[in-house]
Design a protein around this motif. Structure first.
Motif, short mmCIF file in Angstrom:
data_model
loop_
_atom_site.label_atom_id
_atom_site.label_comp_id
_atom_site.label_asym_id
_atom_site.label_seq_id
_atom_site.Cartn_x
_atom_site.Cartn_y
_atom_site.Cartn_z
N UNK A 102 22.38 -8.79 -20.39
CA UNK A 102 21.43 -8.29 -19.43
C UNK A 102 21.33 -9.22 -18.23
N UNK A 103 21.26 -8.64 -17.04
CA UNK A 103 21.20 -9.40 -15.80
C UNK A 103 19.79 -9.34 -15.23
N UNK A 104 19.32 -10.47 -14.73
CA UNK A 104 18.04 -10.49 -14.03
C UNK A 104 18.27 -9.98 -12.61
N UNK A 105 17.97 -8.72 -12.40
CA UNK A 105 18.28 -8.08 -11.13
C UNK A 105 17.24 -8.39 -10.06
N UNK A 106 16.06 -8.82 -10.43
CA UNK A 106 15.02 -9.06 -9.44
C UNK A 106 14.40 -7.76 -8.97
N UNK A 107 13.76 -7.81 -7.81
CA UNK A 107 13.07 -6.63 -7.28
C UNK A 107 14.05 -5.49 -7.04
N UNK A 108 13.61 -4.29 -7.33
CA UNK A 108 14.49 -3.12 -7.20
C UNK A 108 14.82 -2.79 -5.75
N UNK A 109 14.06 -3.34 -4.80
CA UNK A 109 14.32 -3.07 -3.39
C UNK A 109 15.05 -4.23 -2.69
N UNK A 110 15.59 -5.16 -3.46
CA UNK A 110 16.41 -6.22 -2.88
C UNK A 110 15.64 -7.30 -2.16
N UNK A 111 14.33 -7.43 -2.41
CA UNK A 111 13.52 -8.41 -1.68
C UNK A 111 13.30 -9.71 -2.45
N UNK A 112 14.09 -9.95 -3.46
CA UNK A 112 14.10 -11.27 -4.11
C UNK A 112 15.50 -11.84 -4.00
N UNK A 113 15.59 -13.16 -3.96
CA UNK A 113 16.88 -13.81 -3.77
C UNK A 113 16.87 -15.16 -4.49
N UNK A 114 17.44 -15.19 -5.66
CA UNK A 114 17.47 -16.43 -6.44
C UNK A 114 18.61 -17.35 -6.00
N UNK A 115 19.53 -16.83 -5.21
CA UNK A 115 20.66 -17.63 -4.72
C UNK A 115 20.34 -18.28 -3.38
N UNK A 116 19.68 -17.54 -2.52
CA UNK A 116 19.34 -18.04 -1.19
C UNK A 116 20.30 -17.63 -0.10
N UNK A 117 21.46 -17.16 -0.48
CA UNK A 117 22.51 -16.84 0.49
C UNK A 117 22.08 -15.72 1.44
N UNK A 118 21.61 -14.63 0.89
CA UNK A 118 21.21 -13.49 1.72
C UNK A 118 20.02 -13.81 2.61
N UNK A 119 19.12 -14.65 2.13
CA UNK A 119 17.95 -15.04 2.92
C UNK A 119 18.36 -15.88 4.12
N UNK A 120 19.36 -16.73 3.93
CA UNK A 120 19.88 -17.52 5.05
C UNK A 120 20.52 -16.61 6.10
N UNK A 121 21.31 -15.68 5.63
CA UNK A 121 21.99 -14.74 6.54
C UNK A 121 20.97 -13.95 7.35
N UNK A 122 19.95 -13.42 6.69
CA UNK A 122 18.94 -12.60 7.36
C UNK A 122 18.19 -13.40 8.42
N UNK A 123 17.92 -14.68 8.12
CA UNK A 123 17.19 -15.50 9.08
C UNK A 123 17.94 -15.72 10.37
N UNK A 124 19.24 -15.88 10.30
CA UNK A 124 20.06 -16.07 11.50
C UNK A 124 19.98 -14.83 12.38
N UNK A 125 19.86 -13.68 11.77
CA UNK A 125 19.80 -12.43 12.52
C UNK A 125 18.42 -12.17 13.11
N UNK A 126 17.38 -12.22 12.27
CA UNK A 126 16.10 -11.67 12.73
C UNK A 126 14.87 -12.43 12.29
N UNK A 127 14.97 -13.71 11.98
CA UNK A 127 13.77 -14.48 11.64
C UNK A 127 12.77 -14.40 12.79
N UNK A 128 11.52 -14.12 12.46
CA UNK A 128 10.48 -14.03 13.48
C UNK A 128 10.06 -15.43 13.93
N UNK A 129 9.63 -15.56 15.18
CA UNK A 129 9.15 -16.86 15.66
C UNK A 129 7.97 -17.33 14.81
#
Length: 407
Positions: A102-129
């Motif tokens: 069994x895999x720990x999938x996290x939130x069903x809408x993709x709003x959790x990130x145990x790796x951090x990779x996707x969160x870094x990517x998103x910040x470069x694009x659209x992090x709010x001031x």
């Protein structure tokens, strides 16, 4: 889009890898890529190279949706909470891994990130001031669609990536960012290319990282970056030169900063990281800015605009940095009309071939006229001198004759 069972089986056998490198201490206050992280108080170098006020007068990315197909995007980070559309988020990780565990999938809408990779990517694009930090996304009004498709164990496959692309298009993505490629540059089954082609056909700009296997001059195709129509992004350093690790090849379309990239991490705070994984979102953000300003431009025109306005040391394309290092301000200001493809020798007009001089075997008419004019002037001077000299001689002779008669 539907696929055959055989295509899915073949695609599933192709593993995917993230395109990031170990973090460095050069840019982050904490010196570690841990999360939650410390707040970086300065302005990262990759943003210092851009006149942000001038850029954002043109566009902030408002109204544009960017799908980040990655490890999820953690909305606990305050700079991403308002940037993410959780209602459209997706989680495409399987319930179990290949071993049946069994895999720990996290939130069903993709709003959790145990790796951090996707969160870094998103910040470069659209992090709010955020007060207290100079870290911000290049397109701070764009919306992120989080699509969780991979994890630290590599449970994402070419099949799940193909599905993620298809579902991102259905969710209304204008731009898709893919910061991963197939392990060992293995070309996957047709399902992935079919999904990419369908996205391009729907007018979506697809941006993918070129890969980090560039040390030693290694040149090879990576997927999905090398598919026709995908904007493959290499990494550049602080000197606007190819980062040593960045993948080279004829498929590379553009380069963007990828060294000491300070960006958001899960929970809160920031971290520095390296890799073409973080160059791709830099370009995806520029695509979002252009799309927001020019809603009627096609994906092909947006890609051509980014490439045409890039900073480059060669007249055209090369296999190291493609058409050059992306220049966000030029991409948004030198945009009088859309173009379909970049061209070399920008700003240089083709000169007319000079008309060769006629070959003269003798003197030309011009030379003859000049010679005759000279003769006339000189001849006239001689004639005047002769007349004057004759008059003087005649006068003197008469005087002599008079004196002789008187004597």
């Amino acid at each position: 889009m539907t696929y055959t069972h055989r295509s899915l089986r073949l695609a599933a056998a192709t593993a995917l890898v993230f395109i990031g490198l170990p973090a460095t201490t050069a840019a982050a206050d904490s010196g570690q890529c841990n999360f939650p992280g410390d707040t970086y108080k300065g302005r990262p170098w990759a943003l210092q190279r851009v006149l942000l006020d001038e850029l954002w007068k043109q566009s902030t990315g408002k109204g544009v949706q960017v799908a980040v197909i990655d490890t999820g995007v953690d909305t606990k980070n305050p700079q991403l909470k308002r940037a993410v559309d959780a209602k459209k988020g997706l989680n495409l990780l399987p319930a179990k891994n290949k071993k049946g565990e069994k895999i720990d999938r996290g939130a069903s809408n993709g709003t959790t990130d145990t790796v951090g990779h996707g969160t870094k990517v998103a910040g470069i694009i659209a992090a709010r001031p955020l007060k207290g930090t100079g870290v911000v996304g290049l397109a701070p009004a764009a919306t992120i669609i989080p699509v969780k498709q991979n994890d630290a164990e590599g449970n994402g496959t070419a099949a799940t990536l193909a599905s993620a692309i298809t579902k991102s298009v259905a969710a209304g993505a204008d731009v898709i960012n893919i910061s991963q490629d197939t392990a060992d540059a293995v070309e996957p089954a047709p399902a992935l290319k079919q999904a990419v082609d369908a996205a391009l056909g729907a007018g979506v700009v697809v941006v993918a990282s070129a890969g980090n296997d560039g040390l030693g001059g290694n040149v090879k195709k990576t997927y999905p970056a090398s598919y026709p129509g995908v904007l493959a992004v290499a990494s550049s350093d602080r000197n606007n030169e190819r980062a040593a690790f960045s993948q080279s090849g004829d498929f590379v379309g553009i380069a963007a900063p990828g060294v000491d990239m300070v960006t958001t991490v899960p929970g809160k705070g920031h971290c520095a990281d390296n890799g073409t994984s973080f160059s791709a979102p830099y370009v995806a953000a520029v695509a979002a800015l252009i799309k927001s300003k020019h809603e009627d431009w096609t994906q092909k025109q947006i890609v051509a605009q980014i490439q045409q306005t890039a900073e480059r040391s060669t007249p055209g394309h090369d296999r190291l940095v493609g058409w050059g290092v992306v220049d966000p301000v030029r991409a948004l200001t030198e945009d009088d009309k859309p173009i379909e493809q970049p061209v070399a020798h920008e700003g240089v007009t083709k000169g007319e071939v000079p008309t060769p001089a006629e070959l003269q075997l003798g003197e030309s008419a011009e030379e003859r006229n000049s010679r005759m004019a000279t003769y006339v002037v000189v001849g006239g001077g001689v004639l005047v001198a002769s007349i004057a000299g004759g008059a003087v001689a005649f006068r003197d002779s008469k005087r002599r004759a008079r004196r002789l008669g008187e004597g």
